[in-house]
Design an enzyme around this catalytic site. Structure first.
Site, mmCIF file in Angstrom:
data_model
loop_
_atom_site.group_PDB
_atom_site.id
_atom_site.type_symbol
_atom_site.label_atom_id
_atom_site.label_comp_id
_atom_site.label_asym_id
_atom_site.label_seq_id
_atom_site.Cartn_x
_atom_site.Cartn_y
_atom_site.Cartn_z
ATOM 1 N N GLU A 129 0.909 -1.298 -0.021
ATOM 2 C CA GLU A 129 0.276 -0.191 -0.018
ATOM 3 C C GLU A 129 0.660 1.507 0.036
ATOM 4 O O GLU A 129 1.828 1.446 0.691
ATOM 5 C CB GLU A 129 -0.883 0.082 1.108
ATOM 6 C CG GLU A 129 -2.055 0.961 1.314
ATOM 7 C CD GLU A 129 -3.039 1.163 2.417
ATOM 8 O OE1 GLU A 129 -3.931 1.585 2.200
ATOM 9 O OE2 GLU A 129 -2.228 0.649 3.591
ATOM 10 N N GLY A 262 3.099 2.154 11.018
ATOM 11 C CA GLY A 262 2.622 1.443 12.300
ATOM 12 C C GLY A 262 2.308 -0.234 12.008
ATOM 13 O O GLY A 262 2.946 -1.057 12.642
ATOM 14 N N ALA A 263 1.476 -0.241 10.974
ATOM 15 C CA ALA A 263 1.138 -1.774 10.680
ATOM 16 C C ALA A 263 0.465 -1.656 9.354
ATOM 17 O O ALA A 263 0.224 -0.510 8.694
ATOM 18 C CB ALA A 263 0.337 -2.143 11.639
ATOM 19 N N MET A 264 0.427 -2.788 8.418
ATOM 20 C CA MET A 264 -0.312 -3.086 7.563
ATOM 21 C C MET A 264 -1.393 -3.968 7.477
ATOM 22 O O MET A 264 -0.813 -5.179 7.847
ATOM 23 C CB MET A 264 0.598 -3.123 6.282
ATOM 24 C CG MET A 264 0.151 -3.186 5.162
ATOM 25 S SD MET A 264 -1.096 -1.673 4.370
ATOM 26 C CE MET A 264 -2.299 -2.625 3.421
ATOM 27 N N GLU A 265 -2.665 -3.858 7.073
ATOM 28 C CA GLU A 265 -3.617 -4.789 7.208
ATOM 29 C C GLU A 265 -3.769 -5.813 6.194
ATOM 30 O O GLU A 265 -5.010 -6.477 5.754
ATOM 31 C CB GLU A 265 -5.048 -3.803 7.271
ATOM 32 C CG GLU A 265 -5.418 -3.268 5.968
ATOM 33 C CD GLU A 265 -5.043 -1.801 5.816
ATOM 34 O OE1 GLU A 265 -5.521 -1.078 5.000
ATOM 35 O OE2 GLU A 265 -4.034 -1.615 6.506
ATOM 36 N N ASN A 266 -2.799 -6.243 5.386
ATOM 37 C CA ASN A 266 -2.752 -7.339 4.727
ATOM 38 C C ASN A 266 -3.707 -8.630 4.970
ATOM 39 O O ASN A 266 -3.659 -8.840 6.246
ATOM 40 C CB ASN A 266 -1.497 -8.052 4.133
ATOM 41 C CG ASN A 266 -0.353 -6.894 4.266
ATOM 42 O OD1 ASN A 266 -0.403 -6.113 3.319
ATOM 43 N ND2 ASN A 266 0.624 -6.920 5.183
ATOM 44 N N HIS A 298 -7.036 -1.747 15.150
ATOM 45 C CA HIS A 298 -7.188 -0.993 13.885
ATOM 46 C C HIS A 298 -6.890 -2.032 12.769
ATOM 47 O O HIS A 298 -7.913 -1.897 11.683
ATOM 48 C CB HIS A 298 -6.147 0.302 13.903
ATOM 49 C CG HIS A 298 -5.968 0.919 12.577
ATOM 50 N ND1 HIS A 298 -6.532 2.198 12.683
ATOM 51 C CD2 HIS A 298 -5.755 0.891 11.543
ATOM 52 C CE1 HIS A 298 -6.567 2.698 11.535
ATOM 53 N NE2 HIS A 298 -5.859 1.890 10.670
ATOM 54 N N GLU A 299 -5.856 -2.725 12.705
ATOM 55 C CA GLU A 299 -5.796 -3.609 11.759
ATOM 56 C C GLU A 299 -6.630 -4.631 11.405
ATOM 57 O O GLU A 299 -6.936 -5.102 10.373
ATOM 58 C CB GLU A 299 -4.321 -4.128 11.731
ATOM 59 C CG GLU A 299 -2.917 -3.010 11.761
ATOM 60 C CD GLU A 299 -3.116 -2.104 10.760
ATOM 61 O OE1 GLU A 299 -3.493 -2.458 9.746
ATOM 62 O OE2 GLU A 299 -2.953 -0.925 11.162
ATOM 63 N N GLU A 321 -9.423 4.183 6.680
ATOM 64 C CA GLU A 321 -8.570 4.539 7.804
ATOM 65 C C GLU A 321 -9.286 5.383 9.096
ATOM 66 O O GLU A 321 -9.285 4.976 9.912
ATOM 67 C CB GLU A 321 -7.375 5.536 7.346
ATOM 68 C CG GLU A 321 -6.516 4.721 6.329
ATOM 69 C CD GLU A 321 -5.841 3.492 6.910
ATOM 70 O OE1 GLU A 321 -5.829 3.445 8.012
ATOM 71 O OE2 GLU A 321 -5.335 2.678 6.132
#
Length: 852
Positions: A129, A262-266, A298-299, A321
């Site tokens: 992303e 911070g993180a990624m929601e794959n 959140h993720e 988001e």
């Protein structure tokens, strides 16, 4: 005539759509290269002579188009266009309408920065992303082109290999291992992920039938339990909220040693910066625990809002988001109500209020022309303002109708793409309320209102205008402002709801009787606006602070600071209000107070006046710290521990009170010798920072030596940032030299640069070096869009008009093209900060002289 792909704003035509990718990647981890082969099932809406795919730095080999039940076609040309990041396959004869398959072979290399497929220490990981799947797969790399993905990967033996789906087959393939993953649900390309490395996972635990594991490097596996527990706790709550089961077969959470965001929601494989996932509950501060819980939630929320129902284009990034931001606080608050997560939400919202008060702000839903511009959308407006507006709409519709609307939206657009109007329609249908009026104004319009409240008897006159932090700036916008008035009269405390649609309205307070003792015009601080009170009403609030909720006391301070910045109040007014908070016991309110006073001390005054501000803060808040002491008592609540930490930051960090600094140095020395009880976890950051400021070469060397091998990411970051704080000139110079070394990971370069600019003795030398090596400084980000933005924003740490002029010159002569929005915002904010310093410095000096 130029082909459309020569325009960087090129969008893929809708006439060719992927249905399924079947791909095999072969990774050479030593050479940092890869090769790939894939078959893409496509559907052609019309006959065409060309197929356009996205690709960056990929070399295509054999390509074949195979019509279903028909002939095969080879492209007559393969044209690469770097501007639009595409490859155009041109065929001599028209390709037939209908179903077909496209076979593609290619080679590529790992990316130097933190995107595409890259090396993060011992781990190879992907980050796609907004639009970096095209660095690994020739693909239809826009969110509207959802497809199923069947992925295999060939890697060296003995490594953990993680993908979006569970492993369905693992076999020896020559010297390599070939791992095949279960085919995914339909997904946008930015949600595909792969992680390979010497990782260790927690034992499998289940939420219903969904297996959950949390992964880290071997030396950090003892730090995975907390993040695993958060996932197990919040996943059922999210399933209940959406009234939909989790869709992606498994949840793997992985700590990546070098990571941009911070993180990624794959889907099914969530990747994290280590500090946002891994911790030791015995030594982690409550702030770190809350942050990890919020990020994990959140993720996981994205697995529904973003992955299951996906935006059509990046202008609706906020749909992903903002919703995930808002619901993360909501769900964690349900799980741990004692954490008071909504007060943290308010503090995050403050950053959006400051950003949105600039002329260079942007709407929540803004125009995005290309993938590069999409990268600039990951900011406080998209996340925090977006989340605050959703919270405000929920408050207007009610919790139940809002949730019913979300559930309707999820059912109606399952596995598909949606736009903001789809959400408004679902919410309006469920709530039977005119949602669109409220939503369109707040989502489509920049800025927010300043509401002026004037109380006379039992009448309240409310007026609104757009709030700008620039003194004298005005414009004509107005908003439908959902307000909750809270007040106290002879009959007690009452609330009244008002929807302020016009520029001005007079409201009669219906409930209760008698004189109004005080009135708060943003009850619970749930509204995204600032409030200016008439003199008498402000005096009533100041005299009754104990009657206000903590969130309302925070807003009172924050709004008064906003009024000072905009020239509507003097800094003396703010300091008079701050003086009322000497006995404040709420840690969140103290954090807000200390933040405002720290700005006054560090940016508005210098020399003798700076010393006077410090002495005044020590008199105001020192007695509270003396009463509490440094040592936590048995059975002490988190609230008390956090209050102590806020007071230590105030009296030691801000006021630099000698006794507190000496105690910090003593306790840090004991902690470094292994005495775990020397510092309660919530005091660690402040104490280490204070010890570093006056520290010597021996302490610098200890931090420098311990930092790289420290398994706990929060501790590692604490030591890293402490290196930027040493004020001994020779040590400040040593810290500057580290910026271009491997000591500072790519993920940390923006924070480290900001820390160096915050160093009072080292600032000028670092700023001179930044100007001289600006292109090298920016290059240290590896081109990661969020980090590039933050490097530009770090220049806002500078103070003077001379600094401002030099920053303007630098960014004009050496512009950062990927951070144009951040450039405009940084210059505007710095210009206002300089004007504020010149205007308010004398006011602070005069106010201090009036104090006893």
């Amino acid at each position: 005539m130029a082909h459309p792909t020569e325009d960087k704003n090129f969008r893929l035509p809708l006439t060719v759509r992927p249905q399924r990718y079947a791909a095999t990647l072969t990774l050479d981890l030593e050479a940092k290269t890869f090769s790939g082969q894939q078959t893409v099932d496509v559907t052609l809406a019309d006959p065409t002579r060309e197929i356009i795919l996205h690709a960056i730095s990929l070399k295509l080999g054999d390509v074949t188009f195979r019509a279903k039940g028909g002939a095969s076609h080879k492209p007559s040309s393969i044209q690469v266009n770097a501007v639009s990041e595409t490859v155009r396959l041109t065929f001599d004869a028209p390709l037939p309408q209908g179903e077909a398959q496209l076979d593609v072979a290619w080679t590529g290399a790992f990316t130097d920065g933190l995107r595409g497929l890259y090396s993060a220490g011992k781990v190879a990981a992907t980050q796609f992303e907004a639009a970096d799947a095209r660095r690994v797969f020739p693909s239809f790399d826009e969110p509207a082109f959802k497809a199923k993905w069947s992925l295999s990967v060939r890697v060296p033996q003995g490594l953990a290999v993680l993908g979006n789906g569970p492993v369905v087959k693992e076999e020896k393939d020559g010297a390599l291992t070939k791992v095949t993953f279960q085919e995914t649900e339909v997904l946008s390309s930015y949600l595909i992920a792969l992680v390979v490395g010497p990782l260790v996972g927690t034992p499998v635990e289940h939420v219903g039938t969904v297996p959950v594991r949390t992964w880290a490097l071997e030396e950090k596996k003892h730090l995975t339990r907390f993040g695993q527990d958060v996932a197990l706790a919040v996943l059922p709550r999210l399933q209940e909220y959406f009234d939909l089961p989790y869709a992606f077969t498994k949840v793997d959470q992985v700590g990546i040693p070098d990571f941009e965001a911070g993180a990624m929601e794959n889907a099914g494989l969530i990747t994290y910066r280590e500090v946002a996932l891994l911790l030791d509950p015995a030594t982690a501060s409550l702030a770190v625990q809350k942050r990890v819980a919020e990020v994990v939630t959140h993720e996981l929320a994205h697995q529904w809002f973003g992955n299951w129902v996906t935006m059509v284009w990046w202008d609706d990034l906020w749909l992903n988001e903002a919703f995930a931001t808002w619901i993360a606080f909501k769900i964690v608050d349900q799980w741990r109500p004692e954490w008071r997560m909504w007060l943290d939400f308010d503090s995050h919202r403050t950053s959006a209020l400051f950003l949105d008060a600039l002329k260079s702000t942007h709407p929540i839903h803004g125009e995005v022309n290309n993938a590069g511009e999409a990268g600039e959308s990951f900011d406080a407006i998209t996340y925090e303002k977006g989340g605050a507006v959703l919270r405000m709409i929920e408050g207007f519709l009610g919790e139940g109708p809002f949730r019913d609307g979300i559930r309707l939206y999820m059912r109606r657009h399952a596995r598909a793409n949606a736009v903001k109007e789809d959400l408004w329609n679902a919410l309006g249908e469920a709530a039977k309320q005119p949602v669109e009026e409220l939503a369109t104004a707040w989502v489509g319009q920049s800025g927010f209102p300043l509401v002026t409240a004037h109380v006379e008897g039992r009448q309240v006159t409310l007026s609104q205008e757009r709030f700008y932090s620039e003194p004298g700036a005005k414009s004509a916008e107005k908003w439908p402002v959902p307000m909750v008035l809270r007040y106290e009269d002879a009959s007690g405390v009452k609330e009244q709801r008002v929807l302020l649609r016009d520029k001005q309205a007079t409201v009669k307070l219906e409930a209760g009787s008698g004189a109004v003792k005080w009135l708060c015009a943003n009850a619970g601080s749930t509204g995204f606006y600032r409030v200016a009170y008439d003199e008498a009403t402000l005096a009533g609030l100041s005299a009754n602070l104990h009657a206000l909720a903590p969130s309302e006391r925070i807003s009172l301070l924050a709004d008064q600071w906003g009024l000072v910045r905009s020239g509507r109040a003097t800094v003396g007014d703010l300091l008079d209000l701050a003086a009322r908070f000497g006995n404040e016991e709420d840690d969140s309110v103290l954090d807000e107070l200390v933040g405002r006073l720290a700005y006054v001390e560090s940016r508005l005054v210098e020399g003798e006046d700076q010393a006077r501000v410090r002495a005044w803060v020590a008199r105001l808040l020192g007695p509270g710290l003396e009463k509490l002491g440094w040592q936590a008592l048995a059975g002490e609540t988190d609230r008390v521990k956090l209050r102590r930490a806020a007071l230590v930051r105030a009296v030691g960090g801000l006021a630099r009170e000698p006794k507190v600094l000496e105690e910090a140095r003593r306790r840090v020395a004991s902690m470094l010798k292994g005495e775990r009880d020397a510092l309660e976890p919530n005091l660690l950051d402040a104490a280490v920072s204070m010890a570093a400021r006056s520290g010597d070469a021996e302490l610098f060397d200890i931090f420098l030596q311990r930092m790289p091998g420290e398994p706990d990411p929060a501790t590692q970051r604490r030591y890293l940032m402490a290196l930027t704080a040493f004020e001994e000139p020779a040590l400040a110079e040593r810290a500057r030299a580290l910026f271009f070394s491997d000591t500072v990971k790519t993920q940390d370069v923006a924070s480290f640069a900001t820390g160096l600019l915050a160093n009072r003795t080292g600032r000028e030398s670092w700023w001179a070096q930044m100007r001289k090596q600006w292109k090298d400084v920016v290059a240290r980000t590896g081109g990661a869009p969020m980090l590039v933005r933050r490097i530009v924003e770090s220049l806002g740490m500078l103070h003077t008009r001379e600094h401002l002029d030099a920053v303007r010159t630098l960014l004009k002569e050496q512009p950062v093209n990927d951070a144009q929005q951040a450039t405009a915002q940084t210059l505007e904010r710095l210009s206002q900060d300089v004007e504020l310093r010149e205007r308010c410095g004398p006011e602070v000096s005069a106010w201090l002289k009036r104090q006893p």
